[in-house]
Design an enzyme around this catalytic site. Structure first.
Site: not given
Ligand code: UT7
Length: 332
Positions: A116, A256, A286
Site C-alpha cells: 500500500c 493511504h 482500500n
Molecule cells: O492497507 C494496508 C494494510 N492494511 C491495513 O492497514 C488494515 C489494518 N487492519 C484493520 O483495518 C482492522 O484490523 C480490520 C478492519 C481488518 C479488522 O478490524 P479490527 O477492529 O482489528 O477487528 P479484529 O480483527 O480485531 O476482530 C474483532 C472481532 C473478531 O471477533 P471476536 O473474536 O472478537 O469475536 C472478528 O472475528 O470482529 C470480528 N470481525 C468481524 N465481525 C463482523 C472481523 N471481521 C468482521 C466483519 N464483520 N467483517
C-alpha cells in the site's frame, strides 16, 4: 537558476462502475453495514468485473485521462512507473502494457511493488529521474485490482479492499514547489502478517495451493492495524518536524485509505483537524496503490499553488512512508 525539483503538473483517476455495498457483502459473509462502518469507515467499494480485465485497465483509463487533461503528447513521456500489487501477469510489467496502450512509445516503463506504500515509493523514485536530469515527463501510476486476490469468504479482509487507481504527471520546475522530502521505510519481518502465500516462485500455483485458498490475501488485521497506526502517524509527524512544518502550515494530509481509524490517529499525531484530511475511503475502500492518487484527484479543485501537503502510507512488507510536497497549480 534555482534548484530543480519534480512537481506534479496533473492528476487523474479512474474506478470501475460496479459498486459493492456493505449490504451486498452482508449477504455474502457474516458481517453488517454497522460493523464495517464503525470499524473502518467504508460504505462501498468498486469492483472491476469481466473476463481478462486486469489492473492495466484501470491504469490505462487513468493515464489516458491524465494525458488529455494536461494536453500531453504520449510520445513525450520519458518514463512510466506503475505501482501495483496486482499486476496483470507476473510478467511483462503492467507498466509496459499501460505505456503501450496509451502510445507512450518513447518511454521506458516498469512496475514497483511496495504494498500500500507503492505509490509513495514510485513517486519518490520517479522524482529522482527528474532531479537528476534524466527525464522531463514522468507518469506515476498507482492502481490495483484487489478483488483478484481477495477471498470473498473471509469477512476480515473482503470488507476492506476495492479496485481503482490514478496517475500523476511529474515535470521539472525551478520554482519553490514540488517534492521536498521523503521518508520511506520497510521491515520485511512484517511478512507473516500480510502476504499472499502462493502464486509466486516460492509456492507456484498447483491444485493443492488453490484448494488451500493460498492465492488470496492473508492478513492478521489487528497486528497490521497496530503497526499501521504507530508507523504511519510517526513518519507523518517526523517529516513535518524535520521540515519545520507546523500543523497550521499543512493544507492537507493525504493518507493511504486503509481504515479511517488509522487515518484519524495519524491526523491526531500531526495535530491537524479533520477538515485538512483527504478522505474517500467511504466510497472506494482500500485500493492499495490507488488510494493516494484517487484522493489527489478527488480534492484537486480544493488545492492551491504553494499548498504544503503531507502524503503518508502503510502497507504490506511492511512498508511505510511519508512525502512532503508543495502543490504546483490551481484548477480554474
Ligand atoms: O492497507 C494496508 C494494510 N492494511 C491495513 O492497514 C488494515 C489494518 N487492519 C484493520 O483495518 C482492522 O484490523 C480490520 C478492519 C481488518 C479488522 O478490524 P479490527 O477492529 O482489528 O477487528 P479484529 O480483527 O480485531 O476482530 C474483532 C472481532 C473478531 O471477533 P471476536 O473474536 O472478537 O469475536 C472478528 O472475528 O470482529 C470480528 N470481525 C468481524 N465481525 C463482523 C472481523 N471481521 C468482521 C466483519 N464483520 N467483517
Amino acid at each position: 537558476m534555482g534548484t530543480t525539483t519534480a512537481v506534479i503538473t496533473g492528476v487523474h483517476a479512474w474506478v470501475p462502475d460496479y459498486v459493492l455495498t456493505n449490504a451486498e457483502l452482508a449477504s455474502m459473509v457474516d458481517t453488517s453495514d454497522e460493523w464495517i462502518t464503525t470499524r473502518t469507515g467504508i460504505k462501498e467499494r468498486r469492483i472491476l468485473k469481466g473476463e481478462d480485465q486486469g489492473t492495466s485497465v484501470i491504469g490505462i483509463e487513468a493515464v489516458k485521462g491524465l494525458l488529455a487533461k494536461t494536453a500531453t503528447d504520449p510520445a513525450e513521456i520519458d518514463l512510466l512507473i506503475c505501482a501495483t500489487t496486482t499486476p496483470d501477469m507476473l510478467f511483462p510489467a503492467t507498466g509496459n502494457i499501460i505505456a503501450n496502450a496509451v502510445g507512450a512509445a518513447n518511454a521506458f516503463s516498469y512496475d514497483l511493488q511496495a504494498g500500500c506504500s507503492g505509490f509513495l515509493f514510485a513517486l519518490t523514485t520517479a522524482a529522482q529521474f527528474i532531479v537528476a536530469g534524466h527525464c522531463r515527463k514522468v507518469v506515476v501510476v498507482g492502481a490495483d485490482k484487489m478483488s483478484a486476490i481477495i477471498d470473498y469468504q473471509d469477512r476480515a479482509t473482503c470488507i476492506i479492499f476495492g479496485d481503482g487507481g490514478g496517475a500523476v504527471l511529474l515535470e521539472p520546475s525551478e520554482e519553490d514547489l514540488g517534492l521536498r522530502d521523503a521518508l520511506l521505510r520497510s521491515d520485511g519481518s512484517g511478512e507473516p502478517y500480510l502476504h499472499m502465500k502462493a502464486g509466486g516462485s516460492r509456492r507456484p500455483p498447483s491444485l493443492a495451493t488453490i484448494e488451500a485458498r493460498e492465492h488470496y490475501v492473508h492478513q492478521e488485521g489487528s497486528t497490521v492495524f497496530k503497526f499501521a497506526v504507530k508507523n504511519m502517524a510517526q513518519v507523518a509527524y517526523e517529516i513535518m518536524d524535520r521540515n519545520g512544518l507546523k500543523a497550521e502550515d499543512v493544507a492537507f494530509l493525504v493518507p493511504h485509505q486503509a481504515n479511517k481509524r488509522i487515518i484519524d490517529a495519524t491526523a491526531e499525531k500531526m495535530g491537524i483537524g479533520p477538515e485538512k484530511v483527504m478522505l474517500n475511503i467511504h466510497k472506494y475502500g482500500n485500493t492499495t496503490s490507488g488510494t493516494i492518487p484517487l484522493c489527489l484527484h478527488d480534492y484537486e479543485k480544493q488545492l492551491r499553488q504553494g499548498d504544503h501537503l503531507v502524503l503518508a502510507a502503510f502497507g504490506a512488507g511492511f512498508t511505510w512512508g511519508a512525502v512532503y510536497l508543495r502543490w504546483a497549480y490551481d484548477v480554474n
